[in-house]
Design a protein around this motif. Structure first.
Motif, short mmCIF file in Angstrom:
data_model
loop_
_atom_site.label_atom_id
_atom_site.label_comp_id
_atom_site.label_asym_id
_atom_site.label_seq_id
_atom_site.Cartn_x
_atom_site.Cartn_y
_atom_site.Cartn_z
N GLN A 1 -11.28 96.18 26.77
CA GLN A 1 -11.84 95.36 27.85
C GLN A 1 -13.28 95.04 27.48
OE1 GLN A 1 -10.23 94.86 30.92
NE2 GLN A 1 -8.40 95.96 30.24
N ARG A 2 -13.82 94.00 28.08
CA ARG A 2 -15.24 93.76 27.89
C ARG A 2 -16.01 94.99 28.36
NH1 ARG A 2 -16.33 87.56 29.24
NH2 ARG A 2 -14.44 86.82 28.24
N ASN A 3 -16.99 95.38 27.56
CA ASN A 3 -17.83 96.53 27.92
C ASN A 3 -17.12 97.86 28.01
OD1 ASN A 3 -20.30 95.24 28.03
ND2 ASN A 3 -19.76 94.39 30.03
N SER A 4 -15.96 98.01 27.40
CA SER A 4 -15.38 99.35 27.32
C SER A 4 -16.36 100.20 26.53
CB SER A 4 -14.05 99.34 26.54
OG SER A 4 -13.13 98.47 27.12
N SER A 5 -16.68 101.37 27.05
CA SER A 5 -17.55 102.23 26.25
C SER A 5 -16.77 103.49 25.90
CB SER A 5 -18.83 102.58 27.00
OG SER A 5 -18.51 103.20 28.20
N ASP A 6 -17.30 104.23 24.96
CA ASP A 6 -16.66 105.47 24.54
C ASP A 6 -15.20 105.29 24.16
OD1 ASP A 6 -19.06 106.63 25.23
OD2 ASP A 6 -18.36 107.26 27.20
N VAL A 7 -14.89 104.23 23.46
CA VAL A 7 -13.50 104.09 23.07
C VAL A 7 -13.29 104.63 21.66
CG1 VAL A 7 -13.03 102.11 24.56
CG2 VAL A 7 -13.81 101.74 22.22
N GLN A 8 -12.08 105.10 21.46
CA GLN A 8 -11.71 105.72 20.20
C GLN A 8 -10.50 104.97 19.67
OE1 GLN A 8 -11.66 110.35 19.39
NE2 GLN A 8 -9.92 109.71 20.61
N ILE A 9 -10.60 104.50 18.45
CA ILE A 9 -9.50 103.68 17.91
C ILE A 9 -9.13 104.17 16.51
CG2 ILE A 9 -8.74 101.31 17.41
CD1 ILE A 9 -11.23 100.36 18.98
N ILE A 10 -7.86 104.18 16.20
CA ILE A 10 -7.42 104.51 14.84
C ILE A 10 -7.10 103.20 14.12
CG2 ILE A 10 -5.69 105.68 13.42
CD1 ILE A 10 -5.20 107.56 15.79
N GLY A 11 -7.62 103.06 12.90
CA GLY A 11 -7.36 101.83 12.16
C GLY A 11 -8.06 101.89 10.82
N LYS A 12 -8.20 100.73 10.16
CA LYS A 12 -8.88 100.77 8.86
C LYS A 12 -9.70 99.51 8.62
CE LYS A 12 -4.61 99.29 6.72
NZ LYS A 12 -3.45 99.65 5.92
N ILE A 13 -10.67 99.67 7.72
CA ILE A 13 -11.51 98.54 7.35
C ILE A 13 -10.81 97.79 6.23
CG2 ILE A 13 -13.69 97.90 6.26
CD1 ILE A 13 -14.92 100.34 7.66
N VAL A 14 -10.72 96.46 6.42
CA VAL A 14 -10.07 95.70 5.35
C VAL A 14 -11.06 94.84 4.59
CG1 VAL A 14 -7.76 95.68 6.34
CG2 VAL A 14 -9.41 93.94 7.04
N HIS A 15 -12.29 94.75 5.13
CA HIS A 15 -13.20 93.80 4.52
C HIS A 15 -14.62 94.13 4.96
CE1 HIS A 15 -14.42 89.98 2.87
NE2 HIS A 15 -15.02 89.68 4.00
N LEU A 16 -15.58 93.99 4.06
CA LEU A 16 -16.96 94.34 4.39
C LEU A 16 -17.87 93.26 3.85
CD1 LEU A 16 -18.26 96.95 5.62
CD2 LEU A 16 -18.46 97.82 3.30
N ALA B 1 -18.00 94.63 9.22
CA ALA B 1 -16.70 95.05 8.67
C ALA B 1 -15.59 94.52 9.55
CB ALA B 1 -16.64 96.57 8.59
N LYS B 2 -14.51 94.13 8.94
CA LYS B 2 -13.32 93.76 9.72
C LYS B 2 -12.43 94.99 9.81
CE LYS B 2 -9.55 90.44 9.43
NZ LYS B 2 -9.12 89.27 8.63
N PHE B 3 -12.18 95.40 11.04
CA PHE B 3 -11.44 96.64 11.28
C PHE B 3 -10.15 96.28 12.00
CE2 PHE B 3 -10.48 100.41 13.86
CZ PHE B 3 -10.67 101.45 12.95
N ILE B 4 -9.03 96.77 11.53
CA ILE B 4 -7.77 96.36 12.16
C ILE B 4 -6.90 97.56 12.53
CG2 ILE B 4 -7.67 94.16 10.92
CD1 ILE B 4 -5.41 95.56 9.20
N ASP B 5 -6.09 97.38 13.54
CA ASP B 5 -4.95 98.27 13.74
C ASP B 5 -3.72 97.38 13.88
OD1 ASP B 5 -4.89 97.25 16.31
OD2 ASP B 5 -5.31 99.15 17.32
N GLU B 6 -2.60 97.93 14.29
CA GLU B 6 -1.40 97.10 14.29
C GLU B 6 -1.37 96.07 15.42
OE1 GLU B 6 -1.60 100.31 14.70
OE2 GLU B 6 -0.37 100.98 16.38
N THR B 7 -2.39 96.15 16.32
CA THR B 7 -2.37 95.22 17.45
C THR B 7 -3.43 94.12 17.37
OG1 THR B 7 -3.94 96.41 18.84
CG2 THR B 7 -1.63 97.11 18.96
#
Ligand code: ADP
Ligand code: MG
Length: 700
Positions: A57-72, A85-91
């Motif tokens: 959501q806009r302004n979500s704070s303290d969020v934790q996400i699993i994913g990976k960097i594909v580009h820097l 960095a471009k960070f992606i997960d499956e969504t």
């Protein structure tokens, strides 16, 4: 772990060098292992909860996400560069952004490797996370035992110098490693089992590394209890010692002064609250200990008559009494009021102020030393060393927060035994807070106003309505009433766009022209004699309008004044607004308080104004004030040190405070010196506390 180990300087902890140690000291006050243990988290984040990028959501704070960097990549911008960095997960995808520390990040970040990232999300066109905290998923899983992530207090300097939350976390892990996480129990078995508290080491571990929500809650409870319990133990011990050691003059007689005044000259019936308080005072005075009592009562609750009755008791027992007020205006008003009350009794009352002339002063000194003068009323001038009493038995201090601790101590030296002390304050402090602040003073409360008072009507008006407000004033004045118009300050910096007193005075003079209207003006930069003159004119109703700064805040009593206008009301604190409002509503007529502001109001200002409009109850106002400002800002409390609590919050944890106090009282009643074997743990902890933090030197 023994307590010496806990006193180890933080420099010795692995991973903390001299420069980090210096920062920790300066920024967080962390000097020792113990201090680090007691660096309690501000809040916690649920680490078992992972977001998917498409859930953000806009302004979500303290969020934790699993994913990976594909580009820097580096992006140029007007001021400096940023690393993106471009960070992606499956969504979906998310940008990670760094504004500094690029080199280190580029060298260490792994591309296409699973990470857990953590931070606050921004949204402009797309989602991004600036300066995320990052952990390799693999490592993250090793620590999964910890359900909640502790977030520690931080400062800009700390994060700029790389002491992030994760670093603090690591330091604590290291500390637990070095010490084995074993901490001596500090509470007795009894308390632990009766209250079902977590043992010390389990609580300390879970406060930093919570294993579950439930254990975290229990850890917090246990540590808050411990902190409040020991504070209460110290306060109550001090109070008991005081009563044992500080002998006072016993006032055993209730004689003619008191009785005749009470039966024949009391101008009204006392309220029940006044009666109760007089009783409490009498029982103190009759004992052989020195009285040290705080009398709280809202503005207008009738503290003066209680003061007088107490002074008459002193006289009945052959002692002199003095009454001190913080300003010349107030001292003078007390002098006039009290002289009036005792005019039919054979009592000598005099006034001493800085402005008292040498000759009058010499006579006064003589009469004081011979005992001819029985009641002395005055300002700070009373404290001077050359003011000597024949036999001072009682000192009353009105509006206590204006007097410092050192000044109170001076009073003690004015007789062979310290005189009884009654401190009167109109700053309402919630009772439980007062217990903690002034645990070594006994407290009386007048919680009832004299009958027949009409509640003051309070309204909030914008500056643009000024004409209407002035019209209202004309109507009040036409009915023979008087009005106050109060300004925040005189000659405040020009950058601030609020009216100062002089502008206001001019505009009021134009709207209320002479000779129909007469205006008094009083402010802090006037000579005392001019102030008195202007005040006098208002008291005698020669002027209808009093334009003033907050010098009139405390105590002034003019029952014919019916309206209080407070200009730039948004600039005043709540308790000050309430004090000012208390200047009206002192007669039987309907009174009004008008809070004038501009349209620009902060949320806190709005809350203050709404509270004032909603209620006249000083205690309710004090509660709101405390919530807005925190107890540290309460007038006169900064020096107390009592509020230097690390984990408990005296307002929010009120229920725990009550239980802690109850236990402390029970234990000290049964065993005042904590000498019983079963209190060994308590006695040890207590003496350690006293040794390492000396916080009780503050009062009397
Ligand atoms: P404060 O507590 O603010 O110092 P004061 O002692 O100045 O209040 O009392 C406020 C006013 O109320 C005074 O005019 C006083 O005479 C009057 N007063 C005090 N007690 C009573 C009472 N029991 N009944 C009626 N009027 C009272
Ligand atoms: Mg008063």
């Amino acid at each position: 772990m023994n307590s010496n180990l806990l006193q180890t300087p933080i420099d010795y902890l692995k991973g903390v060098g001299p420069s980090r140690a210096e920062l920790l000291r300066k920024e967080l006050g962390v000097r020792t292992y113990q201090d680090l243990i007691n660096l309690f988290p501000n809040r916690y984040i649920d680490k078992t909860n992972y977001y998917k990028i498409n859930q953000l959501q806009r302004n979500s704070s303290d969020v934790q996400i699993i994913g990976k960097i594909v580009h820097l990549k580096m992006v140029d911008q007007k001021r400096g560069k940023r690393l993106v960095a471009k960070f992606i997960d499956e969504t979906g995808e998310l940008e990670l952004v760094w504004f500094r520390g690029h080199k280190w990040i580029r060298e260490h970040l792994k591309i296409n490797t699973p990470y857990v990232i953590f931070g606050k999300v921004n949204y402009y066109n797309s989602y991004s996370m600036p300066h995320p905290e990052m952990e390799l998923l693999e490592e993250h899983q090793k620590n999964i035992r910890i359900a909640m992530q502790a977030i520690y207090p931080s400062t800009e300097k700390l994060s700029a110098r790389g002491i992030t939350n994760r670093v603090v976390h690591k330091m604590l892990q290291q500390l637990f490693l070095e010490t084995g996480g074993k901490f001596y129990e500090t509470l007795s078995d009894n308390i632990l089992s009766e209250l079902k508290l977590l043992p010390k080491d389990k609580a300390v571990f879970n406060i930093h590394f919570p294993e579950s929500q439930e254990l975290l809650a229990r850890a917090q409870y246990r540590l808050k209890f411990e902190e409040l319990f020991y504070t209460q133990l110290q306060l109550i011990t001090k109070n008991l010692l005081h009563k044992q050691q500080i002998k006072g003059f016993p006032f055993t007689e209730v004689g003619d002064f008191f009785n005749i005044f009470y039966q024949k000259h009391l101008p009204f019936d006392l309220t029940n609250a006044q009666k109760r308080v007089v009783k409490e005072i009498r029982s103190d005075l009759g004992s052989h200990a020195q009285m040290n009592r705080l009398l709280q009562g809202d503005v207008g609750s009738g503290k003066t008559i209680v003061a007088l009755l107490t002074m008459l008791l002193a006289l009945d027992n052959g002692f002199q009494a003095c009454l001190m007020a913080p300003t010349a205006i107030l001292a003078n008003q007390h002098y006039i009021g009290i002289q009036e009350l005792v005019k039919d009794l054979d009592i000598s009352v005099k006034l001493l102020m800085g402005s008292t002339k040498t000759k009058a002063r010499r006579i006064l000194h003589e009469e004081l030393e011979s005992g001819e003068l029985q009641i002395l009323i005055g300002t700070h001038a009373v404290l001077e060393d050359k003011v000597k009493f024949k036999n001072l038995g009682l000192a009353i201090i009105d509006e206590q927060h204006r007097f410092g601790v050192a000044q109170r101590a001076k009073l003690w030296k004015k007789n062979v035994l310290p005189p009884h002390i009654l401190v009167m304050t109109a700053t309402p402090i919630p009772r439980t807070l007062a217990m903690s602040l002034y645990g070594d003073l006994d407290i009386s409360v007048i919680d009832e106003l004299p009958p027949g008072r009409k509640a003051i009507k309070t309204v909030h008006r914008y500056d643009s309505n000024r004409l209407k407000v002035f019209q209202f004033l004309r109507e009040e004045i036409a009915k023979g009433r008087q009005v106050y118009i109060v300004y925040p300050l005189i000659q405040e910096s020009e950058a601030m766009d609020y009216k100062d007193l002089m502008d206001g005075y001019e505009s009021i003079s134009r709207s209320f022209p002479m000779p129909e209207y007469q205006i008094s003006i009083v402010h802090g930069q006037m000579k005392p004699a001019d102030k008195d003159y202007e005040m006098e004119r208002f008291v005698k109703a020669e002027t209808q309008i009093m334009v003033a700064t907050t010098v009139i805040e405390v105590g002034v009593n003019i029952p014919n004044a019916s309206t209080m206008i407070i200009e730039s009301a948004e600039r005043f604190g709540l308790s000050q607004l309430h004090q000012l409002r208390g200047r009206v509503g002192r007669g039987a007529k309907q009174s009004f308080c008008i809070l004038m502001t501009s349209h620009k109001l902060s949320n806190d200002s709005k809350t203050r104004l709404e509270t004032m409009v909603r209620t006249n109850d000083g205690f309710e106002i004090a509660e709101v004030d405390l919530k807005l400002r925190g107890p540290g800002d309460l007038m006169g409390t900064q020096q107390s040190g009592v509020l230097n609590l690390k984990i408990a919050d005296i307002i929010k944890d009120n229920d725990i405070l009550k239980i802690a106090r109850h236990y402390a009282i029970q234990i000290l009643k049964a065993d005042p010196g904590l000498q019983d074997k079963k209190h060994k743990t308590l006695a040890n902890t207590y003496s350690q506390l006293i040794k390492h933090k000396n916080i009780w030197n503050y009062i009397s």
